[in-house]
Design an enzyme around this catalytic site. Structure first.
Site, short mmCIF file in Angstrom:
data_model
loop_
_atom_site.label_atom_id
_atom_site.label_comp_id
_atom_site.label_asym_id
_atom_site.label_seq_id
_atom_site.Cartn_x
_atom_site.Cartn_y
_atom_site.Cartn_z
N HIS A 191 0.81 -1.23 0.00
CA HIS A 191 0.00 0.00 0.00
C HIS A 191 0.84 1.27 0.00
O HIS A 191 0.74 2.12 0.88
CB HIS A 191 -1.12 0.00 1.04
CG HIS A 191 -0.76 -0.46 2.44
ND1 HIS A 191 0.18 0.16 3.20
CD2 HIS A 191 -1.27 -1.45 3.21
CE1 HIS A 191 0.26 -0.42 4.37
NE2 HIS A 191 -0.60 -1.42 4.40
N HIS A 219 -4.00 -10.24 14.55
CA HIS A 219 -4.25 -9.00 13.78
C HIS A 219 -5.20 -9.34 12.65
O HIS A 219 -5.12 -10.43 12.06
CB HIS A 219 -2.89 -8.52 13.24
CG HIS A 219 -2.90 -7.24 12.48
ND1 HIS A 219 -3.86 -6.27 12.60
CD2 HIS A 219 -2.00 -6.77 11.55
CE1 HIS A 219 -3.55 -5.25 11.80
NE2 HIS A 219 -2.45 -5.54 11.16
N GLU A 252 -5.60 -7.51 9.71
CA GLU A 252 -5.22 -7.11 8.35
C GLU A 252 -4.96 -8.35 7.49
O GLU A 252 -4.42 -9.35 7.96
CB GLU A 252 -3.99 -6.17 8.38
CG GLU A 252 -3.84 -5.43 7.07
CD GLU A 252 -2.88 -4.24 7.13
OE1 GLU A 252 -2.17 -4.05 8.14
OE2 GLU A 252 -2.86 -3.47 6.14
N ASP A 304 -3.03 -9.42 5.25
CA ASP A 304 -1.76 -10.13 5.02
C ASP A 304 -1.54 -11.21 6.07
O ASP A 304 -0.71 -12.10 5.89
CB ASP A 304 -0.56 -9.16 4.95
CG ASP A 304 -0.53 -8.13 6.06
OD1 ASP A 304 -1.59 -7.84 6.65
OD2 ASP A 304 0.56 -7.61 6.35
N HIS A 341 -0.57 -1.53 14.63
CA HIS A 341 -1.02 -0.26 14.13
C HIS A 341 -2.51 -0.23 13.77
O HIS A 341 -2.96 0.76 13.14
CB HIS A 341 -0.19 0.10 12.89
CG HIS A 341 -0.42 -0.90 11.75
ND1 HIS A 341 -0.71 -0.47 10.48
CD2 HIS A 341 -0.46 -2.26 11.71
CE1 HIS A 341 -0.88 -1.51 9.67
NE2 HIS A 341 -0.73 -2.61 10.39
N ASP A 350 2.88 -7.39 13.80
CA ASP A 350 3.58 -6.39 12.98
C ASP A 350 4.75 -5.72 13.71
O ASP A 350 5.71 -5.29 13.06
CB ASP A 350 2.59 -5.30 12.53
CG ASP A 350 1.77 -5.74 11.32
OD1 ASP A 350 2.22 -6.59 10.55
OD2 ASP A 350 0.66 -5.20 11.15
N TYR A 352 10.31 -0.18 8.14
CA TYR A 352 8.98 -0.68 8.53
C TYR A 352 8.37 0.21 9.61
O TYR A 352 7.20 0.61 9.54
CB TYR A 352 9.11 -2.13 9.04
CG TYR A 352 7.78 -2.81 9.18
CD1 TYR A 352 7.25 -3.55 8.13
CD2 TYR A 352 7.04 -2.70 10.34
CE1 TYR A 352 6.02 -4.14 8.24
CE2 TYR A 352 5.81 -3.28 10.46
CZ TYR A 352 5.30 -4.02 9.40
OH TYR A 352 4.07 -4.59 9.52
N HIS A 391 6.34 -10.33 9.87
CA HIS A 391 7.05 -10.10 8.59
C HIS A 391 8.55 -10.24 8.82
O HIS A 391 9.07 -9.75 9.82
CB HIS A 391 6.81 -8.68 8.07
CG HIS A 391 5.39 -8.38 7.72
ND1 HIS A 391 4.76 -8.90 6.61
CD2 HIS A 391 4.48 -7.58 8.33
CE1 HIS A 391 3.51 -8.43 6.56
NE2 HIS A 391 3.32 -7.63 7.59
FE1 FEO Z 1 -0.90 -4.72 9.71
FE2 FEO Z 1 1.33 -6.94 8.40
O1 FEO Z 1 -0.34 -6.18 8.70
#
Ligand code: FEO
Length: 398
Positions: free
Chosen positions: A24, A78, A80, A82, A144, A163, A191, A222
């Site tokens: 993004h 989380h 999100e 991903d 986040h 994250d 990051y 990640h």
């Molecule tokens: Fe907030 Fe890696 O997703």
């Protein structure tokens, strides 16, 4: 596809996104991973999952260890996508599995996937036994998203941090210590700058919570895993970043140019910082991605931004950068607006307002500098003298 054993009975079973170059708007030159962790205990547990298009890769890695249908517990740190994109297929495969998340997580998952799965709501301080191990939970709202949380295993002293502490790096290596540490730290900083920075206050609280836990492994969602020797370093860097530690002897000169006049000014500004012993970076928005500039914003006290006037405004590249910068909200910086102009000269007050207004970036501003058309040698000399005095005044105040 192989699972990677991190600790006896604890495996990385995520997916590697070698091709990812844009997250993004964040340029991910090194790709990324979406990390899922499988714990083999009396209750077989999977922490987080992967983007939907990498579901098969995750399942292949799990299958390297067990039949995926044997998973009893899913933990979602989380919402999100991903990290949750694999859930619809996982739930189809595991209709009996319990799905643990916090209230914001459950709400977010329902809104994303329009399904009322077998949710178990947990909150900070709750823990579950999965056999010889315990998993406890700490919600980390707005690090986040509202739903973020940590899962912690006290018997193993492992923090599954989602994250937080992540880096966008695709690699076959799974541990930070297996890669050049400079690369890992640079990607962790990038990051933080591009994802976590606006939530630094919340990170301060998270770091306080983490201090209460003995940790000898941090498994983020990640990139690579932090092991004992590297943990003090990444925690200490997170503290610097979260508490906005910036160096008054570092500056960035960020600009775009039409006919190279603003570029000439940028060069003179850069020279002035360097003359005063302030390490400065010259960053042309035509050649430097805004997400890389954000990495440099971490730690730099002086932020000079230049644009010529175009159609009574600033160049679109500079506008994009400023709006990105404003959203990521670095604090306690000293700003400078500069630019060349032909007649109206509107870019300079616009930039000055965007950098200085408390409703915008809210930087402490120096007096803006503008030069009409092409700077002469005298113009550049006057610019340097003016700026030198301004910088020295700011340094004396610090
Ligand atoms: Fe907030 Fe890696 O997703």
């Amino acid at each position: 596809m192989k699972a990677i054993e991190l600790r006896k009975g604890i495996y990385w079973v995520g997916a590697i996104d070698w091709d990812l170059r844009n997250f993004h708007g964040y340029l991910t030159q090194r790709g990324s991973t979406y990390n899922a962790y499988l714990i083999i205990d009396e209750k077989i547990t999977l922490i987080d999952n992967v983007k939907s298009y990498l579901y098969d890769e995750m399942i292949a890695r799990i299958s390297d260890i067990i039949d995926p249908k044997k998973i009893d517990i899913l933990i979602q740190n989380h919402v999100e996508m991903d990290h949750s994109g694999g859930l619809p297929k996982l739930i189809e495969l595991l209709p009996q599995a319990k799905l643990y998340s916090n209230a914001a997580g459950i709400k977010g998952l329902k809104l994303h996937y329009k399904s009322d799965w077998n949710f178990e709501e947990i909150k900070t301080g709750d823990s579950i036994s999965i056999g010889k191990r315990t998993l406890s939970f700490v919600t980390t709202p707005m690090v986040h998203w509202p739903d973020n949380m940590f899962t912690y295993c006290p018997e193993e002293e492992i923090l599954f941090s989602n994250d937080a502490f992540g880096q966008h790096i695709a690699s076959s290596e799974r541990l930070a210590k297996e890669l050049p540490i400079g690369i890992v730290l640079e990607e962790a900083k990038k990051y933080y700058a591009n994802i976590v920075l606006p939530y630094s206050k919340q990170v301060q609280n998270v770091l306080k919570a983490a201090e209460q836990m003995p940790i000898n492994m941090i498994c983020p969602s990640h990139g690579v895993v932090w092991t004992k020797d590297d943990i003090p370093l990444i925690i200490s860097l997170y503290k610097d970043w979260a508490y906005n530690v910036s160096d008054s002897h570092r500056a960035l000169v960020i600009y775009d140019t039409m006919w190279k006049s603003t570029q000439m000014m940028a060069g003179a500004i850069h020279e002035t910082f360097e003359k005063l012993g302030i390490r400065a970076k010259l960053l042309n928005l035509q050649t430097t991605h805004i997400s890389d500039i954000m990495t440099d914003i971490i730690g730099a006290k002086f932020i000079a931004v230049g644009s010529p006037t175009l159609n009574s405004s600033i160049l679109p590249t500079v506008a994009a950068f400023i709006y990105y910068l404003k959203g990521l909200s670095p604090k306690d910086r000293i700003g400078l607006a500069f630019g060349s102009y032909g007649w109206g000269g509107q870019s300079i007050p616009i930039l000055n307002q965007l950098l200085g207004d408390p409703k915008e970036c809210g930087f402490e501003m120096m007096e803006p500098i503008k030069i009409q058309y092409i700077p002469s040698a005298d113009d550049l000399s006057a610019l340097k003298n003016n700026l030198e005095q301004q910088i020295q005044t700011k340094l004396e105040k610090k």
